[in-house]
Design a protein around this motif. Sequence first.
Motif, PDB file in Angstrom:
ATOM      1  N   ILE A   1      35.599  39.154  46.266  1.00  0.00           N
ATOM      2  CA  ILE A   1      35.765  40.094  45.156  1.00  0.00           C
ATOM      3  C   ILE A   1      34.413  40.658  44.716  1.00  0.00           C
ATOM      4  O   ILE A   1      34.291  41.866  44.452  1.00  0.00           O
ATOM      5  CB  ILE A   1      36.480  39.404  43.976  1.00  0.00           C
ATOM      6  CG1 ILE A   1      37.940  39.116  44.339  1.00  0.00           C
ATOM      7  CG2 ILE A   1      36.414  40.259  42.703  1.00  0.00           C
ATOM      8  CD1 ILE A   1      38.664  38.244  43.334  1.00  0.00           C
TER       9      ILE A   1
ATOM     10  N   SER B   1      32.556  48.898  46.669  1.00  0.00           N
ATOM     11  CA  SER B   1      33.328  49.990  46.060  1.00  0.00           C
ATOM     12  C   SER B   1      32.478  50.795  45.087  1.00  0.00           C
ATOM     13  O   SER B   1      32.628  52.016  44.982  1.00  0.00           O
ATOM     14  CB  SER B   1      34.567  49.431  45.353  1.00  0.00           C
ATOM     15  OG  SER B   1      34.214  48.494  44.352  1.00  0.00           O
TER      16      SER B   1
ATOM     17  N   PHE C   1      33.384  43.120  47.283  1.00  0.00           N
ATOM     18  CA  PHE C   1      34.212  44.321  47.139  1.00  0.00           C
ATOM     19  C   PHE C   1      33.757  45.153  45.945  1.00  0.00           C
ATOM     20  O   PHE C   1      33.735  46.395  46.008  1.00  0.00           O
ATOM     21  CB  PHE C   1      35.673  43.914  46.979  1.00  0.00           C
ATOM     22  CG  PHE C   1      36.606  45.048  46.664  1.00  0.00           C
ATOM     23  CD1 PHE C   1      36.764  46.107  47.543  1.00  0.00           C
ATOM     24  CD2 PHE C   1      37.326  45.062  45.472  1.00  0.00           C
ATOM     25  CE1 PHE C   1      37.620  47.159  47.250  1.00  0.00           C
ATOM     26  CE2 PHE C   1      38.178  46.105  45.169  1.00  0.00           C
ATOM     27  CZ  PHE C   1      38.326  47.162  46.059  1.00  0.00           C
ATOM     28  N   TYR C   2      33.387  44.489  44.869  1.00  0.00           N
ATOM     29  CA  TYR C   2      32.885  45.164  43.668  1.00  0.00           C
ATOM     30  C   TYR C   2      31.625  45.972  43.985  1.00  0.00           C
ATOM     31  O   TYR C   2      31.496  47.139  43.594  1.00  0.00           O
ATOM     32  CB  TYR C   2      32.590  44.107  42.601  1.00  0.00           C
ATOM     33  CG  TYR C   2      31.916  44.610  41.353  1.00  0.00           C
ATOM     34  CD1 TYR C   2      32.414  45.693  40.644  1.00  0.00           C
ATOM     35  CD2 TYR C   2      30.764  43.982  40.861  1.00  0.00           C
ATOM     36  CE1 TYR C   2      31.792  46.141  39.482  1.00  0.00           C
ATOM     37  CE2 TYR C   2      30.139  44.425  39.710  1.00  0.00           C
ATOM     38  CZ  TYR C   2      30.657  45.501  39.019  1.00  0.00           C
ATOM     39  OH  TYR C   2      30.037  45.947  37.878  1.00  0.00           O
TER      40      TYR C   2
ATOM     41  N   ILE D   1      43.638  44.415  43.216  1.00  0.00           N
ATOM     42  CA  ILE D   1      43.198  43.776  44.461  1.00  0.00           C
ATOM     43  C   ILE D   1      42.619  42.394  44.178  1.00  0.00           C
ATOM     44  O   ILE D   1      42.859  41.430  44.924  1.00  0.00           O
ATOM     45  CB  ILE D   1      42.164  44.666  45.184  1.00  0.00           C
ATOM     46  CG1 ILE D   1      42.846  45.927  45.717  1.00  0.00           C
ATOM     47  CG2 ILE D   1      41.486  43.908  46.326  1.00  0.00           C
ATOM     48  CD1 ILE D   1      41.916  46.906  46.379  1.00  0.00           C
ATOM     49  N   SER D   2      41.881  42.258  43.087  1.00  0.00           N
ATOM     50  CA  SER D   2      41.295  40.960  42.727  1.00  0.00           C
ATOM     51  C   SER D   2      42.381  39.927  42.447  1.00  0.00           C
ATOM     52  O   SER D   2      42.279  38.773  42.879  1.00  0.00           O
ATOM     53  CB  SER D   2      40.393  41.110  41.496  1.00  0.00           C
ATOM     54  OG  SER D   2      39.305  41.959  41.776  1.00  0.00           O
TER      55      SER D   2
ATOM     56  N   SER E   1      31.306  29.594  42.144  1.00  0.00           N
ATOM     57  CA  SER E   1      32.489  29.482  43.004  1.00  0.00           C
ATOM     58  C   SER E   1      32.237  28.565  44.200  1.00  0.00           C
ATOM     59  O   SER E   1      33.193  28.002  44.761  1.00  0.00           O
ATOM     60  CB  SER E   1      32.916  30.866  43.507  1.00  0.00           C
ATOM     61  OG  SER E   1      31.991  31.379  44.466  1.00  0.00           O
TER      62      SER E   1
ATOM     63  N   PHE F   1      40.705  47.867  41.393  1.00  0.00           N
ATOM     64  CA  PHE F   1      39.869  46.675  41.543  1.00  0.00           C
ATOM     65  C   PHE F   1      40.558  45.440  40.955  1.00  0.00           C
ATOM     66  O   PHE F   1      40.572  44.369  41.575  1.00  0.00           O
ATOM     67  CB  PHE F   1      38.519  46.901  40.855  1.00  0.00           C
ATOM     68  CG  PHE F   1      37.642  45.671  40.835  1.00  0.00           C
ATOM     69  CD1 PHE F   1      36.964  45.266  41.973  1.00  0.00           C
ATOM     70  CD2 PHE F   1      37.499  44.922  39.674  1.00  0.00           C
ATOM     71  CE1 PHE F   1      36.166  44.130  41.965  1.00  0.00           C
ATOM     72  CE2 PHE F   1      36.701  43.792  39.650  1.00  0.00           C
ATOM     73  CZ  PHE F   1      36.028  43.393  40.798  1.00  0.00           C
TER      74      PHE F   1
ATOM     75  N   LEU G   1      43.952  38.882  45.769  1.00  0.00           N
ATOM     76  CA  LEU G   1      43.047  38.007  46.524  1.00  0.00           C
ATOM     77  C   LEU G   1      43.001  36.607  45.924  1.00  0.00           C
ATOM     78  O   LEU G   1      43.038  35.603  46.646  1.00  0.00           O
ATOM     79  CB  LEU G   1      41.640  38.613  46.556  1.00  0.00           C
ATOM     80  CG  LEU G   1      41.445  39.838  47.455  1.00  0.00           C
ATOM     81  CD1 LEU G   1      40.055  40.430  47.255  1.00  0.00           C
ATOM     82  CD2 LEU G   1      41.652  39.469  48.923  1.00  0.00           C
ATOM     83  N   LEU G   2      42.933  36.524  44.593  1.00  0.00           N
ATOM     84  CA  LEU G   2      42.912  35.217  43.933  1.00  0.00           C
ATOM     85  C   LEU G   2      44.207  34.452  44.165  1.00  0.00           C
ATOM     86  O   LEU G   2      44.196  33.232  44.349  1.00  0.00           O
ATOM     87  CB  LEU G   2      42.658  35.390  42.432  1.00  0.00           C
ATOM     88  CG  LEU G   2      41.235  35.768  42.018  1.00  0.00           C
ATOM     89  CD1 LEU G   2      41.193  36.153  40.550  1.00  0.00           C
ATOM     90  CD2 LEU G   2      40.263  34.621  42.292  1.00  0.00           C
TER      91      LEU G   2
ATOM     92  N   ALA H   1      38.349  33.621  47.270  1.00  0.00           N
ATOM     93  CA  ALA H   1      38.439  35.053  46.977  1.00  0.00           C
ATOM     94  C   ALA H   1      37.260  35.543  46.144  1.00  0.00           C
ATOM     95  O   ALA H   1      36.918  36.731  46.199  1.00  0.00           O
ATOM     96  CB  ALA H   1      39.739  35.352  46.244  1.00  0.00           C
ATOM     97  N   ILE H   2      36.619  34.656  45.378  1.00  0.00           N
ATOM     98  CA  ILE H   2      35.584  35.106  44.436  1.00  0.00           C
ATOM     99  C   ILE H   2      34.410  35.789  45.132  1.00  0.00           C
ATOM    100  O   ILE H   2      34.023  36.901  44.740  1.00  0.00           O
ATOM    101  CB  ILE H   2      35.121  33.931  43.550  1.00  0.00           C
ATOM    102  CG1 ILE H   2      36.281  33.471  42.658  1.00  0.00           C
ATOM    103  CG2 ILE H   2      33.916  34.334  42.696  1.00  0.00           C
ATOM    104  CD1 ILE H   2      35.989  32.241  41.827  1.00  0.00           C
TER     105      ILE H   2
END
Length: 247
Positions: free
Chosen positions: A231, A238, A234-235, A215-216, A153, A212, A219-220, A227-228
């Motif tokens: 994400i 969480s 966040f992964y 939200i992904s 990314s 998940f 964000l994208l 966002a990657i």
Amino acid sequence: MKQHIPNFITLLNIFFGSIAAVFAVLNQLELAALLFSFGVLCDFFDGLAARALNARSELGLQLDSLADMITSGLVPGIVMFQLLNMSIDGGWNYMGIDRAVNWMGIEVTPLAFFGFLITMASGYRLAKFNIDENQASSFIGLPTPANALLIISLPLILLYHNNDYLNNIILNPWFLIGLTLLSCYLLNSKIKLFALKFKNWSFKDNSLRYVFIIISIVLLGTMKFLAIPIIIAFYIVSSLITSIGED
């Protein structure tokens, strides 16, 4: 015949990953990212096909890891190599390892080879995964496709966001070295992470996965390639919160 369908999809993962590696070597990182994404899609669908056709096999397991080694192990290593090469324009100097040297007629920067630690760590993780029976419904350590997505990314953020502040961060060699070390750690850490594997479509049984994914997507849609990394973070967070709740 049907038992060969998942393996053929996995072979397509190898095909796309190999082409992605070629483009990454040529420093065509946008095309490398595109071919990488095709490979990751094949990595996702071969598992779906195996479950749908009840065609799981030991051969498929080994083949899947070999494909991941190319698409999600070798390719991000080459991308990091190229990013480290690009970062050596800021006058950073430590024992001369930022200076390009002529090696068999090719100008290379010794520091850039540091990026292949990601490839080494990915290989080690995949070897462990193949002999670990405790990762059927969850992962221990960051999966190689997620880690590769994080690395790949970065050039897309440089290309499509074109923000001086972000560019200065991403093309800082200290940042890239730190990210490489963090990547190697996350790949082989003991952190328990949930897998995006649906045994059924019930929201109650898959609430974390659905949240998940939603939200992904949001964000994208709002932050594009930036966002990657968010994400991926966040992964991890969480999953950690869920693991603490289960304990």
